[in-house]
Design a protein around this motif. Structure first.
Motif, PDB file in Angstrom:
ATOM      1  N   ALA A  16      55.439  -1.744  80.903  1.00 30.01           N
ATOM      2  CA  ALA A  16      56.572  -2.868  82.318  1.00 30.01           C
ATOM      3  C   ALA A  16      55.537  -3.995  82.497  1.00 30.01           C
ATOM      4  O   ALA A  16      56.167  -4.656  82.301  1.00 30.01           O
ATOM      5  CB  ALA A  16      56.448  -1.719  83.486  1.00 30.01           C
ATOM      6  N   ILE A  17      54.070  -3.526  82.594  1.00 29.20           N
ATOM      7  CA  ILE A  17      53.223  -4.169  82.715  1.00 29.20           C
ATOM      8  C   ILE A  17      53.461  -5.663  81.522  1.00 29.20           C
ATOM      9  O   ILE A  17      53.544  -6.693  81.988  1.00 29.20           O
ATOM     10  CB  ILE A  17      52.070  -4.082  83.199  1.00 29.20           C
ATOM     11  N   GLN A  18      53.258  -5.820  80.227  1.00 27.49           N
ATOM     12  CA  GLN A  18      53.481  -5.213  79.246  1.00 27.49           C
ATOM     13  C   GLN A  18      54.739  -6.240  79.368  1.00 27.49           C
ATOM     14  O   GLN A  18      54.836  -7.906  78.755  1.00 27.49           O
ATOM     15  CB  GLN A  18      53.357  -4.491  77.834  1.00 27.49           C
ATOM     16  N   LEU A  19      55.920  -5.900  79.342  1.00 29.92           N
ATOM     17  CA  LEU A  19      57.068  -6.592  79.367  1.00 29.92           C
ATOM     18  C   LEU A  19      57.529  -7.907  80.496  1.00 29.92           C
ATOM     19  O   LEU A  19      57.784  -8.743  80.307  1.00 29.92           O
ATOM     20  CB  LEU A  19      58.250  -5.508  79.976  1.00 29.92           C
ATOM     21  N   THR A  20      56.835  -7.531  81.943  1.00 28.25           N
ATOM     22  CA  THR A  20      56.606  -8.961  82.585  1.00 28.25           C
ATOM     23  C   THR A  20      55.261  -9.856  82.694  1.00 28.25           C
ATOM     24  O   THR A  20      56.149 -11.353  82.740  1.00 28.25           O
ATOM     25  CB  THR A  20      56.405  -8.320  83.984  1.00 28.25           C
ATOM     26  N   ASP A  22      53.432 -13.223  81.313  1.00 25.63           N
ATOM     27  CA  ASP A  22      53.928 -14.287  80.409  1.00 25.63           C
ATOM     28  C   ASP A  22      53.635 -14.108  78.972  1.00 25.63           C
ATOM     29  O   ASP A  22      52.605 -13.603  78.736  1.00 25.63           O
ATOM     30  CB  ASP A  22      52.839 -15.786  81.057  1.00 25.63           C
ATOM     31  N   THR A  24      54.874 -13.578  76.143  1.00 29.32           N
ATOM     32  CA  THR A  24      55.656 -12.336  75.530  1.00 29.32           C
ATOM     33  C   THR A  24      56.971 -12.604  74.682  1.00 29.32           C
ATOM     34  O   THR A  24      57.747 -13.459  75.584  1.00 29.32           O
ATOM     35  CB  THR A  24      56.076 -11.052  75.934  1.00 29.32           C
ATOM     36  N   LYS A  26      61.573 -13.392  73.143  1.00 30.90           N
ATOM     37  CA  LYS A  26      62.259 -12.421  73.425  1.00 30.90           C
ATOM     38  C   LYS A  26      62.141 -10.795  72.401  1.00 30.90           C
ATOM     39  O   LYS A  26      62.539  -9.880  73.340  1.00 30.90           O
ATOM     40  CB  LYS A  26      63.521 -12.948  73.318  1.00 30.90           C
ATOM     41  N   GLN A  29      59.967  -8.024  74.491  1.00 32.62           N
ATOM     42  CA  GLN A  29      61.135  -8.013  75.097  1.00 32.62           C
ATOM     43  C   GLN A  29      61.584  -6.657  74.577  1.00 32.62           C
ATOM     44  O   GLN A  29      61.566  -5.909  75.535  1.00 32.62           O
ATOM     45  CB  GLN A  29      60.912  -9.104  76.017  1.00 32.62           C
ATOM     46  N   TYR A 114      56.231   4.015  88.396  1.00 36.14           N
ATOM     47  CA  TYR A 114      56.568   2.508  89.823  1.00 36.14           C
ATOM     48  C   TYR A 114      55.892   1.982  90.543  1.00 36.14           C
ATOM     49  O   TYR A 114      55.539   0.421  90.074  1.00 36.14           O
ATOM     50  CB  TYR A 114      57.962   2.190  89.661  1.00 36.14           C
ATOM     51  N   TYR A 117      52.663   0.703  88.598  1.00 37.45           N
ATOM     52  CA  TYR A 117      53.058  -1.086  88.007  1.00 37.45           C
ATOM     53  C   TYR A 117      53.279  -1.718  89.052  1.00 37.45           C
ATOM     54  O   TYR A 117      52.228  -2.880  88.990  1.00 37.45           O
ATOM     55  CB  TYR A 117      54.474  -0.903  87.565  1.00 37.45           C
ATOM     56  N   ASN A 121      49.913  -4.357  89.227  1.00 39.44           N
ATOM     57  CA  ASN A 121      50.839  -5.961  88.835  1.00 39.44           C
ATOM     58  C   ASN A 121      50.863  -7.176  89.500  1.00 39.44           C
ATOM     59  O   ASN A 121      50.924  -8.108  89.941  1.00 39.44           O
ATOM     60  CB  ASN A 121      52.535  -5.816  88.538  1.00 39.44           C
TER      61      ASN A 121
END
Length: 123
Positions: A16-20, A22, A24, A26, A29, A114, A117, A121
Motif C-alpha cells: 500500500a505504501i508502494q502504491l501511493t 510518487d 509509480t 499507472k 499501480q 492499515y 500504513y 506513510n
C-alpha cells in the motif's frame, strides 16, 4: 500460520505504501493493486474456511441428539452419550498459540495493516 499472518500483514502495508508513492506508473499501480487484492483474498480464504470449520464443529453434536437415540437399547444409548461427549469439542484452525483464524481475525489483520500504513506513510 502465525508467521504467514505477520508476513501477509506487513506485505499488505508495504504494498500500500508502494502504491501511493510518487513516481509509480499507472501500470505499476495496477500490478501492485492486484497483488494487494491477491494477498487479501488468500488471507480471507484461510480465515473463512477456518470459521466454517468452527461453525460446523459446533453443530455436529446437535445432529446426534436430533435422532431417535432414546428408542434404542441401553448399550446403544450409552455409546451415543459417549459419542456426544467426544463430539462436544470445538475444532478451529489457529495461528500458533496466539490467535484463532476466523472472520474477526481477518478484519483485525486488515485494521492492523492499515494502522501500519498510516504510521509509516506520515510525512
Amino acid at each position: 500460520m502465525f508467521i504467514y499472518i505477520i508476513i501477509c500483514s506487513l506485505m499488505i502495508c508495504a504494498s500500500a505504501i508502494q502504491l501511493t508513492m510518487d513516481g509509480t506508473t499507472k501500470m505499476q499501480q495496477i500490478w501492485i493493486a492486484e497483488y494487494i487484492g491477491a494477498l487479501i483474498v488468500q488471507l480471507f480464504i484461510y480465515c473463512w474456511h477456518s470459521n466454517e470449520v468452527l461453525v460446523m464443529s459446533c453443530t455436529v453434536e446437535g445432529g446426534l441428539y436430533k435422532s431417535s437415540w432414546w428408542r434404542r437399547g441401553v448399550r446403544v444409548r450409552r455409546c451415543i452419550i459417549m459419542l456426544g461427549a467426544h463430539l462436544n469439542r470445538r475444532v478451529v484452525f489457529s495461528a500458533g498459540p496466539f490467535t484463532n483464524l476466523n472472520i474477526s481475525t481477518f478484519i483485525a489483520i486488515l485494521k492492523g495493516s492499515y494502522s501500519y500504513y498510516a504510521i509509516l506513510n506520515k510525512n
